[in-house]
Design a protein around this motif. Structure first.
Motif, mmCIF file in Angstrom:
data_model
loop_
_atom_site.group_PDB
_atom_site.id
_atom_site.type_symbol
_atom_site.label_atom_id
_atom_site.label_comp_id
_atom_site.label_asym_id
_atom_site.label_seq_id
_atom_site.Cartn_x
_atom_site.Cartn_y
_atom_site.Cartn_z
ATOM 1 N N PHE A 196 -6.812 -3.359 8.237
ATOM 2 C CA PHE A 196 -6.896 -3.417 6.782
ATOM 3 C C PHE A 196 -6.785 -2.011 6.198
ATOM 4 N N LYS A 250 -5.996 0.335 2.242
ATOM 5 C CA LYS A 250 -5.878 0.326 0.787
ATOM 6 C C LYS A 250 -5.581 1.732 0.310
ATOM 7 N N ALA A 267 -1.839 -8.747 5.198
ATOM 8 C CA ALA A 267 -3.050 -7.969 4.933
ATOM 9 C C ALA A 267 -3.667 -7.471 6.242
ATOM 10 N N ASN A 320 0.836 -1.194 0.000
ATOM 11 C CA ASN A 320 0.000 0.000 0.000
ATOM 12 C C ASN A 320 0.875 1.250 0.000
ATOM 13 N N THR A 349 -0.522 -4.665 2.781
ATOM 14 C CA THR A 349 -1.061 -4.830 1.438
ATOM 15 C C THR A 349 -2.560 -5.078 1.542
ATOM 16 N N THR A 350 -3.203 -5.331 0.424
ATOM 17 C CA THR A 350 -4.651 -5.525 0.421
ATOM 18 C C THR A 350 -5.004 -7.008 0.299
ATOM 19 N N ARG A 408 -2.720 5.690 1.737
ATOM 20 C CA ARG A 408 -3.421 4.538 2.292
ATOM 21 C C ARG A 408 -4.496 4.991 3.278
ATOM 22 N N TYR A 433 -9.727 0.244 5.272
ATOM 23 C CA TYR A 433 -10.464 -0.475 4.222
ATOM 24 C C TYR A 433 -11.225 -1.639 4.840
ATOM 25 N N TYR A 483 -0.574 1.737 -4.875
ATOM 26 C CA TYR A 483 0.493 0.842 -4.415
ATOM 27 C C TYR A 483 1.851 1.447 -4.731
#
Length: 468
Positions: free
Chosen positions: A386, A388, A449, A356, A454-455, A361, A364, A400
């Motif tokens: 979480f 994103k 995650a 991310n 990251t997602t 970010r 999410y 990203y």
């Protein structure tokens, strides 16, 4: 020299610069679009043309193609002010400035499309008309040692270059297609290969076990995954932890992505110098550690296993979906289970996922499909951080920036070796691996995650077969 801007106000000295595509405003070359992200292909305006003298000419020259001839290096010729030279230099400079790993020149009916692979994803960057594309391809062929008059057969080569005082290279491949020749270059940056093992993203327990495994004096160590999953970076980072002053370390690679300064002999694979041939020769040169770029065929694997059984540490890569499936792949390549059992030290499987963007970010909430695919519990959803990225200028609108690995490691413990020697089925080997603390890439990705690195979507894409 002042900062250069086009008539739209875009700054060509920044990392978000548009691509320069000619020195003559009347040349008719269509400009490259700014590489902002997936939506850049829909931009209506094209970049204005820069004067070549303000970008990469004379004393201010930042980029140059070089040729290696009989141990010496010289700059590649060509008129500095010519359009083809300017376009070629700008394609490389902008790729290097934006962290591009691969450059794709794709022929279409009336143009040559230019695409960059950034963080594992291809982005349309611009196009050239056919009349200029031929000159650019000819220059790239010359730089990579290909025949410019050959357009019916595939060709491979290597391009050497210097940019801002750094020496870099590119692996080049050219193949005839319906509308012309497709030219793809994999950029090889030595600085990118100087990665510390602890910076790859391995969980602490996996890192500790892997560091111990690579210090074992003999046996076979494998890194597995698809093309572009970071296997070579892991091997290079592992070699950096070994003492090359007291050990004879040799490598056979295709291509050589990073040149070591001293104490390590590196061999480039060619049609005459194949992996098996070089490996056999290495065994007569008293090696302690042998790094093989890839086990491509049964012969290479057989030599690697024999070398590991006779007192050498062999490190290599293999294309498999996960660590456990590597055993079945080696059996398919005619390796005997009892020999695999006797030589195996460790198998590391990995994938790369995008991180991310730290600038954009935001919190999410995973979708129902993501919750189901990653088997997220209510506790995970409550405690997980979480996140994103929503897209910004720093990440070119993608959300990203950068990549990190997800890993799974299997060690050649006595129990696992017994399972291999008995030719146990897949589930039997998984159970033996779990008793040594084995976790899948999906579990490692799920943890990343949950931490917001990251997602969930990135994890599912990277290890989809395990998420089904």
């Amino acid at each position: 020299m002042g900062r250069t801007k086009d008539r739209f106000g875009h700054d060509f000295n920044s990392q978000q610069q548009g691509l320069y595509c000619g020195s003559n405003p009347n040349s008719g070359i269509r400009g490259f679009r700014r590489p902002k992200g997936p939506d850049s292909v829909n931009e209506k305006h094209t970049m204005a043309l820069l004067d070549q003298s303000q970008t990469n000419y004379g004393a201010a020259k930042r980029f140059r193609l070089v040729l290696r001839e009989q141990g010496s290096i010289r700059e590649m010729g060509g008129e500095d002010m010519s359009i083809a030279v300017g376009i070629t230099d700008s394609i490389f400079m902008n790729a290097l400035d934006t962290g591009t790993s691969d450059i794709h020149l794709q022929p279409e009916r009336d143009q040559l499309k230019i695409r960059y692979r950034q963080d594992g994803v291809l982005h349309d960057t611009g196009q050239l008309p056919s009349e200029q594309a031929q000159n650019v391809l000819a220059r790239l062929k010359l730089a990579s040692g290909m025949r410019i008059d050959e357009n019916r057969e595939p060709q491979d080569g290597r391009i050497d270059m210097e940019y801002l005082g750094r020496r870099l290279s590119a692996r080049a491949s050219c193949i005839p297609c319906l509308n012309g020749e497709k030219f793809v270059m994999r950029l090889l940056d030595p600085n990118a290969m100087k990665v510390d093992l602890s910076k790859l993203g391995m969980p602490e327990d996996v890192l500790r076990k892997w560091q111990k495994a690579v210090q074992i004096p003999y046996g076979l160590i494998l890194v597995t995954g698809p093309t572009g999953s970071g296997k070579t970076s892991t091997l290079y980072a592992s070699l950096h932890t070994l003492d090359s002053r007291t050990r004879n370390i040799v490598t056979v690679e295709d291509p050589i992505e990073y040149e070591y300064d001293r104490n390590i002999a590196q061999v480039q694979v060619t049609e005459r110098m194949t992996f098996p041939k070089v490996m056999r020769t290495f065994l007569r040169q008293d090696p302690d550690v042998m790094m093989v770029g890839e086990m491509r065929d049964p012969e290479s694997l057989a030599i690697g296993i024999q070398a590991g059984l006779t007192g050498h540490l062999v490190m290599s890569t293999l294309h498999t979906n996960n660590a456990i499936e590597t055993i079945g792949r080696m059996v398919d390549m005619n390796a005997e289970p009892y020999l695999i059992s006797g030589v195996l030290v460790a198998i590391l499987a990995q994938r790369l996922v995008r991180l991310n963007c730290p600038k954009c970010r935001q919190p999410y909430k995973p979708t129902e499909d993501e919750v189901r695919s990653l088997d997220l519990t209510d506790e995970d959803l409550e405690k997980g951080r979480f996140a994103k990225g929503v897209g910004c200028g720093d990440c070119r609108g993608t959300g990203y920036k950068g990549r990190i690995g997800v890993f799974e490691l299997v060690l050649g413990t006595p129990e696992f070796r017994v399972a291999v020697a008995k030719a146990s089925d897949y589930l039997g080997m998984v159970e033996a691996a779990k008793r040594q603390g084995y976790r899948t890439m999906l579990e490692d990705g799920k943890a990343k995650a949950l931490a917001g690195w990251t997602t969930p979507d990135e994890i599912i894409k990277a290890v989809y077969t395990q998420a089904m």
